[in-house]
Design a protein around this motif. Structure first.
Motif, PDB file in Angstrom:
ATOM      1  N   TRP A  11       0.842  -1.196   0.000  1.00 47.62           N
ATOM      2  CA  TRP A  11       0.000   0.000   0.000  1.00 47.62           C
ATOM      3  C   TRP A  11       0.876   1.245   0.000  1.00 47.62           C
ATOM      4  O   TRP A  11       0.653   2.168  -0.782  1.00 47.62           O
ATOM      5  CB  TRP A  11      -0.938   0.003   1.205  1.00 47.62           C
ATOM      6  CG  TRP A  11      -1.715   1.265   1.301  1.00 47.62           C
ATOM      7  CD1 TRP A  11      -1.455   2.341   2.098  1.00 47.62           C
ATOM      8  CD2 TRP A  11      -2.861   1.616   0.529  1.00 47.62           C
ATOM      9  NE1 TRP A  11      -2.376   3.329   1.882  1.00 47.62           N
ATOM     10  CE2 TRP A  11      -3.254   2.911   0.924  1.00 47.62           C
ATOM     11  CE3 TRP A  11      -3.602   0.961  -0.448  1.00 47.62           C
ATOM     12  CZ2 TRP A  11      -4.351   3.560   0.368  1.00 47.62           C
ATOM     13  CZ3 TRP A  11      -4.695   1.604  -0.996  1.00 47.62           C
ATOM     14  CH2 TRP A  11      -5.055   2.888  -0.593  1.00 47.62           C
ATOM     15  N   VAL A  30      -6.362   0.447  -4.391  1.00 46.98           N
ATOM     16  CA  VAL A  30      -7.366  -0.468  -3.839  1.00 46.98           C
ATOM     17  C   VAL A  30      -7.659  -1.583  -4.841  1.00 46.98           C
ATOM     18  O   VAL A  30      -7.734  -2.762  -4.480  1.00 46.98           O
ATOM     19  CB  VAL A  30      -8.660   0.290  -3.455  1.00 46.98           C
ATOM     20  CG1 VAL A  30      -9.810  -0.665  -3.204  1.00 46.98           C
ATOM     21  CG2 VAL A  30      -8.415   1.164  -2.236  1.00 46.98           C
ATOM     22  N   LEU A  50      -9.700  -2.818   3.965  1.00 41.01           N
ATOM     23  CA  LEU A  50     -10.612  -2.024   3.141  1.00 41.01           C
ATOM     24  C   LEU A  50     -11.976  -1.792   3.783  1.00 41.01           C
ATOM     25  O   LEU A  50     -12.831  -1.141   3.175  1.00 41.01           O
ATOM     26  CB  LEU A  50     -10.759  -2.670   1.766  1.00 41.01           C
ATOM     27  CG  LEU A  50      -9.449  -2.752   0.971  1.00 41.01           C
ATOM     28  CD1 LEU A  50      -9.689  -3.442  -0.367  1.00 41.01           C
ATOM     29  CD2 LEU A  50      -8.815  -1.394   0.787  1.00 41.01           C
ATOM     30  N   PHE A  55     -10.091   1.689   6.610  1.00 38.85           N
ATOM     31  CA  PHE A  55      -9.549   2.378   5.447  1.00 38.85           C
ATOM     32  C   PHE A  55      -9.566   3.896   5.644  1.00 38.85           C
ATOM     33  O   PHE A  55      -8.588   4.585   5.317  1.00 38.85           O
ATOM     34  CB  PHE A  55     -10.321   1.990   4.186  1.00 38.85           C
ATOM     35  CG  PHE A  55      -9.743   2.560   2.934  1.00 38.85           C
ATOM     36  CD1 PHE A  55      -8.549   2.079   2.430  1.00 38.85           C
ATOM     37  CD2 PHE A  55     -10.377   3.593   2.270  1.00 38.85           C
ATOM     38  CE1 PHE A  55      -8.000   2.618   1.277  1.00 38.85           C
ATOM     39  CE2 PHE A  55      -9.835   4.123   1.107  1.00 38.85           C
ATOM     40  CZ  PHE A  55      -8.648   3.639   0.615  1.00 38.85           C
TER      41      PHE A  55
END
Length: 110
Positions: A11, A30, A50, A55
């Protein structure tokens, strides 16, 4: 532990500016996480990351850290491109550049 680090590191790599490319927008990052869930990443960890409350906290922390709102790809293309590379101009000094070559020629002749 390592599975959590794999998701978090990926990420960070996708959403941070690098010397060779700009940060990806969140929606692209994502989509990449979801695409690789079950192969490269633990799908349960991706799903957990997520979840909206998780998130949203990640995004808030990242924005607080960078203190700059992330612009969409479209907004970045409309404006002038910002370069992470400094604008450097080199100026050679002939007397310094030629000196080693003259010394080398003198050494060979002796």
């Amino acid at each position: 532990g390592a599975r959590v680090i794999a998701v978090a590191d990926s990420w960070d790599a996708m959403t941070s500016d690098r010397a060779y490319r700009r940060a990806l927008p969140y929606d692209v990052a994502v989509a990449e996480l979801r695409k690789c869930a079950g192969t490269q990443f633990d799908p349960k960890l991706v799903d957990l990351m997520l979840l909206p409350p998780v998130f949203e906290r990640i995004v808030a922390q990242e924005r607080e850290f960078h203190r700059e709102p992330r612009r969409s790809r479209h907004e970045r293309r409309r404006g002038e491109r910002e370069s992470a590379t400094p604008d450097i101009t080199f100026r050679w000094r002939n007397e310094l550049r030629e000196q080693p070559a003259q010394d080398l020629a003198n050494q060979r002749s002796h």
